[in-house]
Write a protein that holds these residues in place. Structure first.
Motif: not given
Length: 542
Positions: A280-281, A284-285, A287-288, A310, A313, A456, A458, A481
């Motif tokens: 998950s982390d 997120r990283h 996609k950012e 997840l 994603g 929204d 996490i 989030r």
């Protein structure tokens, strides 16, 4: 009764010889934060021989336990090979245990030697004087060893010991049913319990991991075990990689999203295994920052239920997550959730199968039993406790009687679920986590998966709490989030479109992080205690 087959033992020694010989040019790369240090499998094989000689010189000459307190790195792999192959027992100590649990485990196992990474000395030193059976501490890398010596133990340098040892070792003939390694359960109730893996179980489990219905390892792969080597042999990935001739990429202590993503972009692994919170982390990283994870062809994920959000994603960035299920007592991989043949990869049917815990691996048997221990139908509908048996399933705990855990030659898993006629397992909950509201069962896992599908949210954990009217009702603890704003009313409305109205929680609390066990699973007993003690800010919406 007779057979024409040779009686050749299935041992870790044979895995070591094969991997370091046939695939001697393969490599182990250990991440340093800005690059990798590398050794070939041939070099690892020689260093394993040197380590075995060094341990023999320290008095390890039979089935004594040799502990490791280490990150995932090359030296840990050398210990994985040397200790069982010399006839001793590898005992991987969990770095995340509370000090009293660490003391209990090391003393219960009667460890004689501990190999510790220099960066972990501050965690080990405060309890070392309480580890009564440990005589020697072997330090890998740099570190302040003064505190270790103060505990009255002999302290040695790993590299100095290996340099002084001969490059070959007279590996003994080993009975395949002999103990090879041991790992303790996370001890969510009572003291942790020791599971002892035999050479035979480790070998057969490694073969199963390599198969196409599991993790499909082969010599073209580069395998990244993010799951710790102290937890159920890192899902068997180190041994399986050597067996398949696949390269190994070790993350060492760099387990946060940013260094992991950098490692993946640099070293280009094809297979990587970790728990959902890690992925998950990472997602997120990624996609950012627009990171490139395209080298990954398969990401086995387990330890807790993998949210569909997840998996979807990662699908969006071209990486396939596959859910797997097991436990310390099952070595651990027992099922893997590939869609069956003939099903379109992105079809609704494929998603139904991907969201199960998976199909039983060959060699294992699973059954569902009711409250009266009656065996229920494998129809995908009957719900009961999951029991399992097979050649890499434990039949007892080490020096710890627990008759309620074992039933007629089967292991009681403590998981509740269904089993289909074609071998797909669906877990609805842990037996201790199922919520019984007004006589009806509510699956906390199902509620969590729906909540974590919200863009929204996490993390989300659901537990049962006392209720005057219904005896028990769900409490939802959610992590929002960063930068997002969502209310309990909005979440309740979101859930109402996905589950039966009576299952939607009335009680909501917003927390910074879901508490986790030492192996990364949601620690629901902590949430129950916090609720009982009035520590949670609970919003009730009837």
């Amino acid at each position: 009764m007779w057979s024409t087959m040779q009686d050749f033992p299935l041992t870790i020694t044979s895995i070591m010889r094969y991997g370091s010989g046939v695939f001697g040019a393969g490599e182990v790369a250990t991440w340093t934060g800005d690059g990798a240090r590398r050794r070939t499998y041939a070099e690892v094989g020689e260093r394993a021989a040197r380590l075995a000689g060094a341990l023999r010189a320290l008095g390890i000459d039979s089935d004594q336990r040799v502990a490791t307190f280490m990150w995932n790195n090359t030296e840990h792999l050398e210990a994985y090979l040397a200790i069982p192959s010399m006839g001793a027992v590898l005992h991987t100590l969990n770095l995340r245990l509370f000090p009293d649990q660490l003391v209990y485990i090391a003393n219960h196992a009667e460890d004689q030697v501990v190999i510790v990474d220099g960066t972990l000395i501050p965690l080990l030193a405060p309890v070392l004087d309480q580890l009564k059976t440990i005589k020697h501490v072997v330090v890998v890398g740099a570190g302040d060893t003064a505190a270790l010596a103060e505990a009255g133990k002999a302290v040695h340098s790993y590299e100095e010991l290996l340099a002084a040892a001969p490059p070959t070792f007279d590996w003994p003939e080993i009975d395949e049913r002999q103990a090879a390694a041991m790992c303790y359960t996370s001890g969510t109730t009572g003291n942790p319990k020791g599971v002892v893996y035999s050479h035979r179980s480790a070998y057969l489990h490694s073969m199963a991991v390599c198969t196409g219905n599991a993790m499909t390892l082969n010599a073209t792969d580069r395998v990244l075990p993010v799951v710790p080597m102290f937890h159920a042999n890192a899902w068997g990935l180190p041994y399986a990689a050597l067996m398949a001739g696949a390269d190994l990429i070790m993350p060492d202590r760099f387990l946060q999203a940013e260094p992991l993503v950098r490692l993946i972009e640099t070293e280009r692994p094809t297979i990587a295994g970790a728990v959902p919170t890690i992925w998950s982390d990472v997602l997120r990283h990624t996609k950012e920052h627009g990171s490139d994870l395209s080298s990954l062809r398969l990401v086995p994920c387990g330890g807790s239920a993998v949210p569909a959000a997840l998996m979807k994603g990662f699908d969006e960035i071209g990486v396939r997550i596959v859910q797997a299920w097991g436990m310390t007592e099952t070595s651990p991989v027992a099922t893997v959730a590939h869609a069956p043949a003939g099903v379109e990869p992105d079809s609704d049917s494929a998603w139904v199968h991907r969201q199960t815990q998976g199909r039983i691996l060959a060699g294992l048997e699973v059954r569902i039993v009711g409250d009266d221990d009656s065996v229920l139908a494998n129809d995908g509908t009957a719900v009961g406790e999951v029991e399992i048996r097979g050649p890499w399933i434990t039949g007892a705990y080490y020096q710890d009687e627990d008759p309620l855990k074992f039933h007629d030659g089967w292991l009681r898993t403590g998981d509740v679920g269904t089993l289909s006629s074609d071998g797909y397992l669906v877990l609805t909950d842990r037996a201790k986590d199922v919520i019984k509201s007004g006589g009806e069962w509510i699956s906390s896992v199902e509620l969590e998966n729906h909540l974590m599908a919200h863009p929204d949210i996490i993390e989300a954990a659901v537990v049962g709490v006392p209720d005057d009217r219904w005896q028990e009702r769900p409490l939802a603890s959610v992590v929002v989030r960063e930068g997002a704003a969502v209310t309990a009313d909005q979440l309740k409305a979101f859930m109402a479109d996905r589950i039966a109205k009576w299952q939607v929680p009335e009680r909501w609390t917003f927390i910074a992080e879901v508490p986790k066990t030492s192996v990364g699973k949601f620690d629901k007993k902590v949430l129950r205690r916090r609720y009982a003690d009035g520590e949670l800010d609970v919003h009730r919406i009837d």
